[in-house]
Scaffold this motif. Structure first.
Motif, PDB file in Angstrom:
ATOM      1  N   LEU A 300      25.676  24.459  54.560  1.00  0.00           N
ATOM      2  CA  LEU A 300      26.557  25.219  55.259  1.00  0.00           C
ATOM      3  C   LEU A 300      27.923  25.579  54.540  1.00  0.00           C
ATOM      4  O   LEU A 300      28.511  24.805  54.257  1.00  0.00           O
ATOM      5  N   PRO A 301      28.303  26.622  54.846  1.00  0.00           N
ATOM      6  CA  PRO A 301      29.673  27.204  54.293  1.00  0.00           C
ATOM      7  C   PRO A 301      30.857  26.816  54.858  1.00  0.00           C
ATOM      8  O   PRO A 301      32.078  26.900  54.390  1.00  0.00           O
ATOM      9  N   ALA A 302      30.959  25.904  56.121  1.00  0.00           N
ATOM     10  CA  ALA A 302      32.237  25.434  56.521  1.00  0.00           C
ATOM     11  C   ALA A 302      31.754  24.329  57.371  1.00  0.00           C
ATOM     12  O   ALA A 302      30.770  23.853  57.550  1.00  0.00           O
ATOM     13  N   MET A 303      33.118  23.433  57.519  1.00  0.00           N
ATOM     14  CA  MET A 303      33.126  22.084  57.931  1.00  0.00           C
ATOM     15  C   MET A 303      33.777  22.364  59.293  1.00  0.00           C
ATOM     16  O   MET A 303      34.850  22.889  59.455  1.00  0.00           O
ATOM     17  N   SER A 318      46.264  14.625  63.388  1.00  0.00           N
ATOM     18  CA  SER A 318      45.052  13.902  63.149  1.00  0.00           C
ATOM     19  C   SER A 318      43.819  14.638  62.908  1.00  0.00           C
ATOM     20  O   SER A 318      43.040  14.046  62.278  1.00  0.00           O
ATOM     21  N   MET A 319      43.967  15.918  63.218  1.00  0.00           N
ATOM     22  CA  MET A 319      42.896  16.724  62.722  1.00  0.00           C
ATOM     23  C   MET A 319      42.783  17.034  61.302  1.00  0.00           C
ATOM     24  O   MET A 319      41.679  16.963  60.729  1.00  0.00           O
ATOM     25  N   ILE A 320      43.809  17.100  60.732  1.00  0.00           N
ATOM     26  CA  ILE A 320      43.936  17.187  58.880  1.00  0.00           C
ATOM     27  C   ILE A 320      43.672  15.905  58.616  1.00  0.00           C
ATOM     28  O   ILE A 320      42.781  15.847  57.295  1.00  0.00           O
ATOM     29  N   ALA A 321      44.017  14.524  59.151  1.00  0.00           N
ATOM     30  CA  ALA A 321      43.761  13.238  58.719  1.00  0.00           C
ATOM     31  C   ALA A 321      41.977  13.225  58.754  1.00  0.00           C
ATOM     32  O   ALA A 321      41.609  12.294  58.176  1.00  0.00           O
ATOM     33  N   LYS A 322      41.415  13.713  59.760  1.00  0.00           N
ATOM     34  CA  LYS A 322      40.041  13.485  59.712  1.00  0.00           C
ATOM     35  C   LYS A 322      39.168  13.767  58.781  1.00  0.00           C
ATOM     36  O   LYS A 322      39.122  15.026  58.134  1.00  0.00           O
ATOM     37  N   HIS A 323      38.272  12.834  58.161  1.00  0.00           N
ATOM     38  CA  HIS A 323      37.502  13.099  57.345  1.00  0.00           C
ATOM     39  C   HIS A 323      36.438  14.044  57.465  1.00  0.00           C
ATOM     40  O   HIS A 323      35.782  13.832  58.546  1.00  0.00           O
ATOM     41  N   GLY A 324      36.088  15.047  56.734  1.00  0.00           N
ATOM     42  CA  GLY A 324      35.064  15.984  56.899  1.00  0.00           C
ATOM     43  C   GLY A 324      33.594  15.606  55.883  1.00  0.00           C
ATOM     44  O   GLY A 324      34.073  15.070  54.833  1.00  0.00           O
ATOM     45  N   PHE A 325      32.736  16.037  56.400  1.00  0.00           N
ATOM     46  CA  PHE A 325      31.338  15.710  55.729  1.00  0.00           C
ATOM     47  C   PHE A 325      30.884  17.360  55.560  1.00  0.00           C
ATOM     48  O   PHE A 325      31.011  17.750  56.539  1.00  0.00           O
ATOM     49  N   VAL A 326      30.046  17.542  54.429  1.00  0.00           N
ATOM     50  CA  VAL A 326      29.220  18.731  54.482  1.00  0.00           C
ATOM     51  C   VAL A 326      27.943  18.315  54.904  1.00  0.00           C
ATOM     52  O   VAL A 326      27.235  17.392  54.863  1.00  0.00           O
ATOM     53  N   ILE A 327      27.259  19.529  55.486  1.00  0.00           N
ATOM     54  CA  ILE A 327      25.942  19.533  55.805  1.00  0.00           C
ATOM     55  C   ILE A 327      25.138  20.310  55.040  1.00  0.00           C
ATOM     56  O   ILE A 327      25.307  21.473  54.857  1.00  0.00           O
TER      57      ILE A 327
END
Length: 382
Positions: A300-303, A318-327
């Motif tokens: 997926l091209p975006a998180m 807090s949104m910037i600090a939230k860790h993102g995962f790729v799908i």
């Protein structure tokens, strides 16, 4: 999965100590521990980087919210829940007496307009005949008037025509001229009416056809049909339920029949090792002991963790600090429908990077994923 590697190494060490009857002293035990740390650390680093692992994977699917295009009361429910239907099959109907009356009125008005057009065509034919008749009368009156006037002028005082005859001929000529002008005017009016067309159809008829088509469309919209092949599920509507055309108030969920896909959540450090076409393996909690093979088809091209929208609130830190995962999306070689599994089953997935597998660490990854599949007979661990 990391715990499985540690437990496996521990089991090997215990077996070696038992089989070879090695003493437990300050040399053998630290050697086994330090050797395990270096070996397992290197193995985990190579394996986790080159062969991405999705701790959470799930069978994802799309649902279509069914919203009627007209507001009304449900009259009948024509499908059974969780039974596949074909595109165009009737799902439910709304009470349509109002739409039926509107359609009948529109059809009656259209028929009347078409009849009026035919009558105007006949009137144009009659008006054309009147013009021809008036033209003949005009020509005759003009000829007689010209003959009398010319004869009176030529004879002078010896003219055989009295002044009254001259006036009568002139009056008849003027009357014929006026009659001809009136007939031509009526002919032009009827010609404009009959020749007023759009796309080859009379404009009045075309307008009423549009009204009829709109009424017919509204009537047909009271019959809600399957948009594609699929399964209606969790049908809660009953006759008497009020169904609104507002898109925020769907009355039924519809699952289209599509090829099932597995979505896996991967760490971001795996991005450089995730490429389309790589082989993948998936284990599901619902099918213990089974490893499904497949292909990694897309990333997926975006998180979602990084998206922002235009609204009246500031973006929190807090949104910037939230860790993102790729799908990533995986397509399986087998059809999960053959196992009678509901949509949305979960499990784990791995992607095998064969190009960068110099030390053949993928073998360990494949063994571990199979061990996880076997352990699911006892408990679906992550």
């Amino acid at each position: 999965m990391d715990l499985l590697i540690i437990l496996t190494y521990t089991a090997f060490c215990i077996a070696i100590f038992k089989i070879f009857k090695l003493p437990l002293n300050k040399w053998t035990v630290p050697t086994a521990v330090l050797g395990g740390i270096f070996i397992l650390a290197g193995l985990l680093l190579l394996m986790n980087y080159n062969h991405p692992y999705a701790k959470y994977a799930k069978d994802v699917f799309v649902t279509i919210p069914i919203v009627p295009q007209v507001t009304g009361t449900v009259a009948t429910v024509d499908v059974q829940p969780n039974i596949e239907v074909k595109k165009g099959e009737l799902l439910f109907t709304l009470e349509n007496t109002k739409q039926k009356i509107a359609l009948q009125q529109a059809e009656a008005a259209l028929a009347e307009a078409k009849n009026a057009v035919l009558q105007k065509d006949e009137s144009l034919v009659a008006a054309t005949s009147q013009v021809q008749k008036a033209q003949a009368e005009y020509n005759r009156a003009k000829t007689e008037n010209d003959r009398v006037q010319q004869g009176h002028k030529s004879a002078g005082a010896n003219s055989p025509f009295t002044q009254q005859e001259l006036d009568n001929k002139l009056s008849r000529f003027k009357s014929a001229e006026a009659t001809l002008a009136t007939a031509k005017s009526e002919q032009r009016r009827l010609k404009l009416v009959t020749e007023s067309k759009i796309l080859g159809e009379n404009t009045a008829v075309a307008q009423l056809q549009a009204v009829r088509d709109d009424a017919k469309l509204n009537y047909e919209r009271t019959f809600i049909r399957a948009p594609v092949d699929g399964i209606p599920t969790q049908i809660a509507i009953r006759p008497g339920t009020r169904a609104s055309q507002l898109p925020l108030a769907p009355v039924m969920s519809f699952i289209p029949t599509e090829k099932r896909q597995i979505a896996g959540v991967f760490f971001q450090n795996s991005l450089l090792r995730l490429e389309e076409g790589m082989p993948a393996e998936v284990v599901l909690d619902a099918v213990p002991g089974k490893v499904f093979t497949g292909t990694f088809v897309s990333l997926l091209p975006a998180m979602a963790e990084g998206q922002i929208q235009a609204y009246g609130s500031l973006m929190p830190a807090s949104m910037i600090a939230k860790h993102g995962f790729v799908i990533g999306i995986i397509e399986l070689d087998e059809d999960l429908n053959d196992y009678n599994l509901p949509l949305g089953v979960q499990g784990q997935a791995v992607v095998i990077n064969t190009e960068n597998d110099i030390l053949h660490v993928s073998v360990v990854r494949r063994i571990l994923i199979r061990m996880m599949a076997w352990l699911k007979y006892v408990y679906p661990i992550k």
